[in-house]
Design an enzyme around this catalytic site. Structure first.
Site, PDB file in Angstrom:
ATOM      1  N   GLU A 141       0.539  -1.264  -0.155  1.00 13.86           N
ATOM      2  CA  GLU A 141      -0.238  -0.197   0.039  1.00 13.86           C
ATOM      3  C   GLU A 141       0.924   1.126   0.193  1.00 13.86           C
ATOM      4  O   GLU A 141       1.794   1.540   0.507  1.00 13.86           O
ATOM      5  CB  GLU A 141      -1.327   0.110   0.727  1.00 13.86           C
ATOM      6  CG  GLU A 141      -1.895   1.016   1.364  1.00 13.86           C
ATOM      7  CD  GLU A 141      -3.093   1.025   2.592  1.00 13.86           C
ATOM      8  OE1 GLU A 141      -3.304   2.177   2.472  1.00 13.86           O
ATOM      9  OE2 GLU A 141      -2.523  -0.033   3.632  1.00 13.86           O
ATOM     10  N   ARG A 151       4.949 -14.136  10.551  1.00 14.93           N
ATOM     11  CA  ARG A 151       6.428 -12.886  10.760  1.00 14.93           C
ATOM     12  C   ARG A 151       7.376 -13.560  11.687  1.00 14.93           C
ATOM     13  O   ARG A 151       7.062 -14.264  12.390  1.00 14.93           O
ATOM     14  CB  ARG A 151       5.335 -11.994  11.929  1.00 14.93           C
ATOM     15  CG  ARG A 151       4.365 -11.305  11.060  1.00 14.93           C
ATOM     16  CD  ARG A 151       3.652 -10.482  11.758  1.00 14.93           C
ATOM     17  NE  ARG A 151       2.636  -9.552  10.886  1.00 14.93           N
ATOM     18  CZ  ARG A 151       2.883  -8.630  10.690  1.00 14.93           C
ATOM     19  NH1 ARG A 151       4.019  -7.751  10.506  1.00 14.93           N
ATOM     20  NH2 ARG A 151       2.265  -7.815   9.977  1.00 14.93           N
ATOM     21  N   LYS A 156       4.083   1.122  10.989  1.00 18.35           N
ATOM     22  CA  LYS A 156       3.426   2.614   9.855  1.00 18.35           C
ATOM     23  C   LYS A 156       2.871   3.693  10.978  1.00 18.35           C
ATOM     24  O   LYS A 156       4.118   4.994  10.687  1.00 18.35           O
ATOM     25  CB  LYS A 156       3.040   2.474   9.057  1.00 18.35           C
ATOM     26  CG  LYS A 156       3.714   1.639   7.799  1.00 18.35           C
ATOM     27  CD  LYS A 156       2.690   1.634   6.458  1.00 18.35           C
ATOM     28  CE  LYS A 156       3.124   1.187   5.343  1.00 18.35           C
ATOM     29  NZ  LYS A 156       2.262   0.885   4.418  1.00 18.35           N
TER      30      LYS A 156
END
Length: 882
Positions: free
Chosen positions: A83, A331, A341
């Site tokens: 994104e 992960r 973010k």
């Protein structure tokens, strides 16, 4: 939230700890006389660097099986779909490597698609940054950049058809009301009162949503699936929301925007993606991904074929060809790192860092500016691998990969970070002796084009040494300069401290020393050996430096929690700026070097090793004095034009010791010195890193073990972490030296010994029934490409348990690689002849089918054919056929 990675690491630089076989009191004889690797000088220079460890993983197994079975026509088309609302970070690197490398391994392709369905957070500058970072990392996507926004029309038309088929409806509940109807894992969701609207009413409302008649949040489009499903993702998920916002590509054309789950899978299908990889938190979303694929009609998209894509299908439900599949991997959370973010943005906005490319940030831009090379990041991603369960990766694993990448190619230079003046009293005033010193150590990669092999280092009457390299009252074990003590200057003379000069406050301001002119070569005619070696620069010929010592941004390994907890976890000493440092003139491209390279003329990002200190890279502000110099963490470049260097990484991990002792604020220019470079480092802190402590103790107790460590580092050129593991006991040294006694590649043997033998149930000094000579034989079979690594690894477990000769087993059981080009050529010919339709499609431009043909040949040879020969012969055969 921490940085996401795959496969755990350890404080041994990424190597799992072995079962220790420690015998500190045992003596170790030097290598015997006679033939052997240590008697042949050429032996030490003809071997390549230690190869990266290859680890099979379940994703690659799935893709390989698909290719072998002919699924998707043997094609492999992956995608990386970020994104564009921020910079790529170190967590993205693993996904990028997986997407691109898996496709490349099977002759496939990878596309780059911006998942730009949220107009309020996305920006074209992020698109540019993402593209730049991917290319820097070493990958190139297929065709042009693609965008989910390119498919807004297609997604809308497919949604209309889903309403017509009864699979979607417009819901007029508010966000809070939808949440209240949601239910729980044990209780089904309550149906919305609008769930049973007629198809006609839903179509009318959805078209009016598209025309912009309604306010934000007034309606949503939902899929009609199963309100009682145990998978909460299937309880009538949202497909569209109303958002009157300007989109950076489509402008104000769309007042409605698709949700991720709706846009993601359908974009994959439109593009013909065969394998869609994502992290484990999307595991429950896979059922929704599949449901949308199965309940949409490709023809309703009415979209022109995407250039280079092979997606498509008919009018029937779920008739996508190929039908994409989603696979999840876990992960790997990187210590001392966050990749959220939102939290990274908080650090930027509150001024804790200078920007997204601050060298302390986990963004690829920040890592690039810090001097971390792309091949180090790729090697790190391969080292940690991928898996199915979440795990943590110690940051030492990343730092080990960085050191390994830089060690063989970074030019060396002398620099002093905290200078202490030294006057050489018996050196004539005004005289400068230019001493030749190598830029690169033995065994390093070939110097970059334009780099000489050596440089000149000036020795003069007044020098600077590191302040920490002198002690007026040295503690036990301190082997550097002290009153009356002689030390060796790196690349230079022996000097002896005669007198200490102090100021009125009692602070040492100057040392008065003498030097032995007969020791210019670094050794004394009478054979005496100083206790230690220190680095230095000339006071008059050196250049001023501003050095920025970057450290971990957080004091704790898992900086979780909200904003306040994040602030409290920050390391106040993550940046120290040293404005009085000095460096040898070669760092500035000094005129005495006759135009040789220096940082002012080097390519951006050229890393240096400041000897005994660590790896450093010129900051962009190094070009201060040239137009366009930019402010950075630590401020503007100094007005005097001093060169600005960022520390990339120390030579050795000192943080773990500080962290475990509670002293995470300590930062010392000399903290990173390796035992080989600085024998005065002293014993490790008691109780810290006990395995390494034990090996260090064994080496201090037995000089033969210490000598073995030095041999393994130089001339064998093994990484420090590997040399440490192999020299921790007499048993491990004997085993390793027996294994390489037949002049097999020592680096390759070391890799198998510290990685694969341990994984098969052995250790460096106790490999079960596997004899050293058998290990060497197995490694030779791999290096000579007689067997594949996969065969070798499966064979290794048997050898550790049962023993035997690998070569005999391979011959007896027919496990050898098929490397005969003529034999493979016949199989390639038969495969090509058996698939005329696929040959025609390949000739028409569907070059992705190359993976299909490779799979068919590998299937026919049970995976034993040499892939490189297969690809070469297939290319030749397919070109002839077309």
């Amino acid at each position: 939230m921490s940085g996401d990675f795959r496969r755990g690491g350890s404080s041994d630089g990424g190597f799992h700890r072995p079962r220790e076989v420690l015998s500190g009191a045992a003596s170790l004889a030097p290598p015997p006389d006679g033939p052997g690797p240590y008697r042949d000088p050429a032996f030490f220079f003809r071997f390549p660097p230690m190869p990266q460890r290859e680890r099979p993983d379940f994703i690659r197994q799935i893709v390989a099986e698909d290719v072998l079975s002919g699924r998707h026509g043997g094609r492999v088309l992956t995608r990386f779909p970020p994104e564009p609302n921020g910079f790529l970070h170190v967590g993205h690197a693993s996904a990028i490597c997986l997407d691109f490398e898996v496709a490349r391994e099977h002759g496939g392709r990878t596309t780059l698609r911006m998942d730009d369905t949220n107009p309020t957070t996305e920006d074209p500058s992020y698109v540019e940054a993402i593209a730049r970072d991917i290319r820097w990392l070493g990958f190139e996507w297929d065709g042009e950049i693609r965008y989910a926004s390119d498919y807004f029309g297609a997604l809308y038309r497919m949604a209309v058809r889903m309403i017509e088929d009864g699979f979607a409806y417009v819901d007029s509940l508010s966000e809070e009301e939808i949440r209240a109807h949601r239910g729980s894992v044990r209780e089904p969701s309550r149906p919305s009162p609008y769930r049973e609207r007629s198809i006609e009413e839903n179509l009318d409302l959805f078209r009016r949503m598209r025309d912009g008649e309604f306010a934000d949040g007034e309606h949503v489009l939902r899929a009609r699936i199963d309100l009682a499903s145990s998978n909460m993702k299937l309880r009538d998920p949202l497909m569209y929301r109303i958002r009157h916002a300007h989109h950076y590509r489509t402008g104000d054309a769309w007042p409605i925007y698709p949700f991720y789950d709706w846009a993601h899978g359908q974009s994959d299908a439109i593009e013909g993606i065969t394998h869609s990889f994502c992290t484990l938190e999307f595991q429950d979303n896979r059922a929704l991904y599949d449901w949308f694929i199965e309940h949409t009609r490709p023809a309703s998209a009415r979209i022109a074929r995407v250039p280079g894509a092979e997606g498509g299908g008919g009018e029937a439900l779920g008739s996508w060809d190929p039908r994409p599949r989603q696979y999840e991997f876990a992960r790997r959370n990187l210590d001392y790192t966050i990749v959220s973010k939102r939290k990274l943005l908080l650090l930027v906005e509150e001024g804790h860092v200078s920007g997204w490319d601050d060298p302390r940030m986990p963004t690829l831009a920040g890592m690039r500016r810090r001097g971390i090379s792309p091949d180090a990041i790729r090697a790190f991603c391969r080292q940690v691998g991928i898996g199915k369960a979440d795990n943590r990766v110690e940051i030492a694993t990343l730092e080990w990969a960085v050191r390994e990448a830089l060690n063989r190619r970074a030019p060396r230079a002398l620099a002093v970070l905290r200078p202490l003046e030294v006057v050489i009293e018996n050196c004539p005033e005004g005289e400068v002796d230019w001493i030749e010193a190598p830029y690169f150590p033995r065994g390093a990669d070939a110097p970059p084009e334009g780099w000489p092999e050596t440089r000149k280092v000036p020795f003069a009457r007044v020098l600077y040494i590191e302040r920490d390299d002198f002690a007026e009252e040295p503690a036990k074990g301190f082997r550097r300069l002290a009153p009356g003590r002689e030390v060796r200057l790196r690349h230079g003379y022996f000097i002896t401290c005669r007198r200490v000069e102090k100021d009125d406050a009692g602070e040492i301001v100057r040392l008065h020393c003498t030097y032995d002119p007969a020791t210019r070569s670094g050794s004394a005619p009478d054979g005496r050996r100083p206790a230690g070696t220190i680095h230095w620069v000339s006071a008059t010929e050196s250049v001023p430096l501003e050095v920025r010592l970057y450290d971990r941004l957080f004091r704790v390994s898992d900086p979780a929690g909200g904003a306040e907890g994040l602030r409290e976890s920050l390391n106040p000493d993550s940046l120290q700026v040293l404005t009085g440092a000095r460096g040898e003139p070669s760092l500035a491209g000094d005129p005495s070097r006759a135009g040789e390279p220096g940082p002012v003329g080097d390519p951006p990002g050229t890393a240096w090793q400041f000897e005994r200190l660590g790896y450093f890279v010129p900051d962009r502000a190094t070009r201060a004095g040239t137009a366009g110099a930019t402010a950075d963490a630590g401020g503007e470049a100094p007005a005097g034009g001093a060169l600005v260097f960022n520390r990339t990484v120390t030579l050795r991990d000192a943080w773990s010791r500080r962290a475990k002792s509670g002293d995470t604020h300590a930062t010392d220019a000399g903290e990173a010195r390796t035992p080989a470079a600085d024998e005065s480092a002293g014993p490790p802190v008691p109780g810290i890193d006990s395995a390494r402590e034990a090996r260090d103790a064994a080496r201090r107790a037995d000089p033969a073990l210490r000598a073995a460590f030095d041999r393994f580092r130089d001339p064998l050129g093994l990484p420090e972490e590997v040399a440490d593991l192999l020299s921790g006991s007499a048993e491990s040294v004997r085993y390793y030296e027996r294994a390489i006694g037949g002049v097999v590649d020592p680096a390759a043997v070391a890799t198998w010994l510290v990685h694969e033998v341990r994984g098969a149930g052995g250790s460096e000094g106790d490999a079960g029934a596997l004899k050293p000579e058998a290990l060497a034989e197995l490694v030779e079979l791999v290096l000579e490409r007689s067997i594949s690594r996969a065969v070798a690894k499966s064979l290794l477990a048997r050898l550790v348990e049962e023993g035997g000769s690998p070569r005999e087993i391979v011959q007896r059981e027919g496990l050898g690689r098929i490397g005969d080009a003529e034999q493979i050529r016949e199989i390639v010919h038969d495969v090509v002849a058996a698939h005329p339709a696929e040959v025609a499609r390949y000739a028409a431009g569907q070059t992705g089918l190359a993976g299909f043909f490779v799979g068919q040949v590998m299937r026919a040879t049970h995976g034993r054919a040499d892939p490189a020969i297969v690809r070469e012969l297939l290319e030749e055969s397919l070109n002839d056929a077309t």
